[in-house]
Design a protein around this motif. Structure first.
Motif, short mmCIF file in Angstrom:
data_model
loop_
_atom_site.label_atom_id
_atom_site.label_comp_id
_atom_site.label_asym_id
_atom_site.label_seq_id
_atom_site.Cartn_x
_atom_site.Cartn_y
_atom_site.Cartn_z
N GLN A 185 -1.77 -18.16 -6.82
CA GLN A 185 -3.18 -17.86 -6.21
C GLN A 185 -3.32 -16.31 -6.80
O GLN A 185 -2.59 -15.40 -6.63
N ILE A 186 -4.34 -16.14 -7.50
CA ILE A 186 -4.61 -14.63 -8.23
C ILE A 186 -5.64 -13.62 -7.39
O ILE A 186 -6.69 -14.32 -6.77
N ASP A 187 -4.93 -12.60 -7.16
CA ASP A 187 -5.82 -11.59 -6.43
C ASP A 187 -6.01 -10.29 -6.94
O ASP A 187 -5.26 -10.13 -8.11
N ASN A 188 -7.27 -9.72 -6.69
CA ASN A 188 -7.46 -8.50 -7.37
C ASN A 188 -7.37 -7.17 -6.54
O ASN A 188 -8.09 -7.39 -5.55
N PHE A 189 -6.60 -6.22 -7.09
CA PHE A 189 -6.59 -4.99 -6.24
C PHE A 189 -7.09 -3.70 -7.30
O PHE A 189 -6.81 -3.86 -8.11
N GLU A 190 -7.68 -2.77 -6.70
CA GLU A 190 -7.89 -1.44 -7.36
C GLU A 190 -6.74 -0.79 -7.85
O GLU A 190 -6.43 -0.07 -9.00
N SER A 191 -5.74 -0.74 -6.86
CA SER A 191 -4.25 0.10 -7.16
C SER A 191 -3.20 -0.63 -6.44
O SER A 191 -3.26 -1.53 -5.78
N ILE A 192 -2.03 0.00 -7.13
CA ILE A 192 -0.66 -0.66 -6.43
C ILE A 192 -0.77 -0.15 -4.92
O ILE A 192 0.06 -0.93 -4.14
N THR A 193 -1.27 0.83 -4.45
CA THR A 193 -1.37 1.34 -3.36
C THR A 193 -2.03 0.37 -2.34
O THR A 193 -1.38 -0.09 -1.46
N GLU A 194 -3.38 -0.15 -2.87
CA GLU A 194 -3.85 -1.10 -2.04
C GLU A 194 -2.74 -2.42 -1.88
O GLU A 194 -3.14 -3.05 -0.86
N VAL A 195 -2.01 -2.71 -3.11
CA VAL A 195 -1.30 -4.00 -3.01
C VAL A 195 -0.32 -3.73 -2.01
O VAL A 195 0.26 -4.61 -1.24
N ARG A 196 0.62 -2.62 -1.99
CA ARG A 196 1.39 -2.20 -1.01
C ARG A 196 0.88 -2.37 0.39
O ARG A 196 1.63 -3.06 1.16
N ASN A 197 -0.40 -1.93 0.74
CA ASN A 197 -0.73 -2.20 2.20
C ASN A 197 -1.07 -3.40 2.54
O ASN A 197 -0.87 -3.85 3.59
N PHE A 198 -1.77 -4.17 1.61
CA PHE A 198 -2.04 -5.49 1.65
C PHE A 198 -0.68 -6.33 2.05
O PHE A 198 -0.48 -7.28 2.95
N MET A 199 0.39 -6.15 1.19
CA MET A 199 1.74 -6.86 1.51
C MET A 199 2.41 -6.47 2.81
O MET A 199 2.89 -7.35 3.46
N ILE A 200 2.26 -5.08 3.12
CA ILE A 200 2.53 -4.85 4.60
C ILE A 200 2.01 -5.50 5.61
O ILE A 200 2.60 -6.04 6.39
N ASP A 201 0.62 -5.68 5.59
CA ASP A 201 -0.22 -6.36 6.71
C ASP A 201 -0.10 -7.94 6.61
O ASP A 201 0.11 -8.36 7.61
N PHE A 202 0.50 -8.16 5.49
CA PHE A 202 0.48 -9.65 5.23
C PHE A 202 1.97 -10.04 5.97
O PHE A 202 2.22 -10.96 6.61
N GLN A 203 2.80 -9.24 5.76
CA GLN A 203 4.30 -9.33 6.25
C GLN A 203 4.08 -9.41 7.92
O GLN A 203 4.92 -10.10 8.55
N LEU A 204 3.60 -8.34 8.36
CA LEU A 204 3.28 -8.16 9.77
C LEU A 204 2.59 -9.12 10.45
O LEU A 204 2.54 -9.36 11.66
N SER A 205 2.03 -9.94 9.68
CA SER A 205 1.20 -11.02 10.25
C SER A 205 2.05 -12.30 10.66
O SER A 205 1.60 -13.37 11.18
N ARG A 206 3.25 -12.35 9.81
CA ARG A 206 3.96 -13.59 9.94
C ARG A 206 5.03 -13.35 11.46
O ARG A 206 5.36 -12.36 11.73
N ARG A 207 5.43 -14.62 11.79
CA ARG A 207 6.05 -14.68 13.18
C ARG A 207 7.45 -14.39 13.24
O ARG A 207 8.10 -13.92 14.00
N ASN A 208 8.21 -14.66 11.84
CA ASN A 208 9.40 -14.45 11.85
C ASN A 208 10.01 -13.10 11.59
O ASN A 208 11.18 -12.96 11.29
#
Length: 350
Positions: free
Chosen positions: A116-139
């Motif tokens: 799945q391809i996503d678009n972000f303006e900067s690597i900072t946005e990617v980092r923030n997205f990844m952190i939020d995504f990981q924190l949404s997981r139950r394990n």
């Protein structure tokens, strides 16, 4: 166009996380196979993925072998310039941002996978997205969550500092130690030229924040605390924890986050606060030694010169004499004499 607040940016990221949790595929698969063969892995992003225990890794491997890779791997479509590659800066590249363990196993076991391809303006946005995504997981474990929240806070603080510099805003410290956020309309003139410019923190020694012209403005810790549903003090402790872990070697950090080795969280937080600790820490023994040095009470060194020792002894006797007189009389005169004797005793020690 008005600059988006942190809360607005986080809300957008939250929506992105929800969408990412849904099964999604690319509209056209004409170049999919070519993209798969050229996916890039960046260590700074891979390190945001909480490490799996060996049992978890083996369970994932078994699941992939039995059922295949059902959920698509997420990749960021960007260019070399955005990931720090100067050669062919405008060349399009695809960076893996979710599914690192599945990507490794699928390649090893020759298991097909979708992307799945996503678009972000900067690597900072990617980092923030990844952190939020990981924190949404139950394990995710409490330590892993703390580390990710801490990274998020430290990243946001760095962005705030950079914005303040670029916008010529100034955060200053008054002589009483309180931090004051000065808006653009407030200019440092001769009357307050003794203020010390400070961009590292937004909290004064007594824990109070002072914002001129913006009394209702929330701190970064408050915003993130509300977003992640934890106390703002927890966010600040998370930041120390993240800074401490980032001072460890990648191997030790990974083992701690995976729960393979146990280290008291307070020790890592204390190391995170220490500006003098800069070299990578490579073992548990080093962690313990550094922590002990940081928490050790400073010792008073006394010159071993015989004349100095004699002076110290004389001052000690004088101090004892003054102490007895002050205790017996309890008069202001004797108490003042005690203060003088005590100061002279300290001078002899220095």
């Amino acid at each position: 166009m008005a600059k988006k607040t942190l809360a607005e940016k986080m809300a957008e990221n939250s929506k992105s996380v929800v969408e990412a949790l849904k099964t999604n595929t690319i509209g056209s698969f004409s170049s999919t196979e070519n993209i798969k063969k050229n996916i890039i892995i960046l260590n700074e992003l891979k390190e945001l993925i909480p490490p799996l225990l060996e049992t978890e890794f083996l369970a994932l491997k078994d699941n992939l072998q039995k059922h295949g890779c059902k959920d698509p791997l997420k990749v960021w479509q960007t260019n070399n310039n955005n990931i720090g590659i100067t050669e062919s800066p405008e060349e399009i590249v695809y960076v893996l941002i979710d599914g690192h363990n599945r990507f490794q196993l699928c390649n090893e076991l020759k298991i097909p996978f979708n992307i799945q391809i996503d678009n972000f303006e900067s690597i900072t946005e990617v980092r923030n997205f990844m952190i939020d995504f990981q924190l949404s997981r139950r394990n995710i474990t409490p330590q892993q969550a703390s580390y990710l929240r801490g990274i998020r806070y430290n990243t946001e603080k760095k962005l705030v500092s950079n914005n303040l510099i670029s916008n010529k805003d100034t955060e200053a410290i008054f002589p009483d130690g309180q931090n004051v956020h000065l808006e653009n309309s407030l200019i440092l003139n001769d009357a307050n030229a003794n203020l010390k410019v400070h961009l590292d923190n937004d909290i004064s020694p007594d824990g109070q924040n002072v914002h001129l012209g913006s009394s209702n403005k929330k701190t970064t810790a408050q915003e993130l605390g509300e977003y992640f549903k934890v106390d703002e003090k927890t966010i600040r402790r998370d930041a120390d924890f993240a800074r401490g872990l980032d001072k460890l070697s990648p191997e030790i950090r990974k083992e701690i986050l995976a729960g393979q080795i146990k280290v008291e969280k307070t020790k890592i937080q204390r190391i995170g606060k220490a500006k003098e600790v800069n070299e990578p820490i490579n073992s548990l023994d080093e962690i313990e030694t550094i922590f002990q040095n940081l928490t050790k009470e400073p010792s008073i060194s006394v010159n071993k010169n015989p004349k100095s020792e004699k002076l110290v002894h004389e001052r000690y006797l004088k101090l004892t004499e003054s102490l007895n007189k002050a205790y017996e009389s309890k008069t202001a005169k004797e108490i003042n004499a005690l203060k003088v004797a005590f100061n002279k005793f300290l001078e002899a020690l220095s």
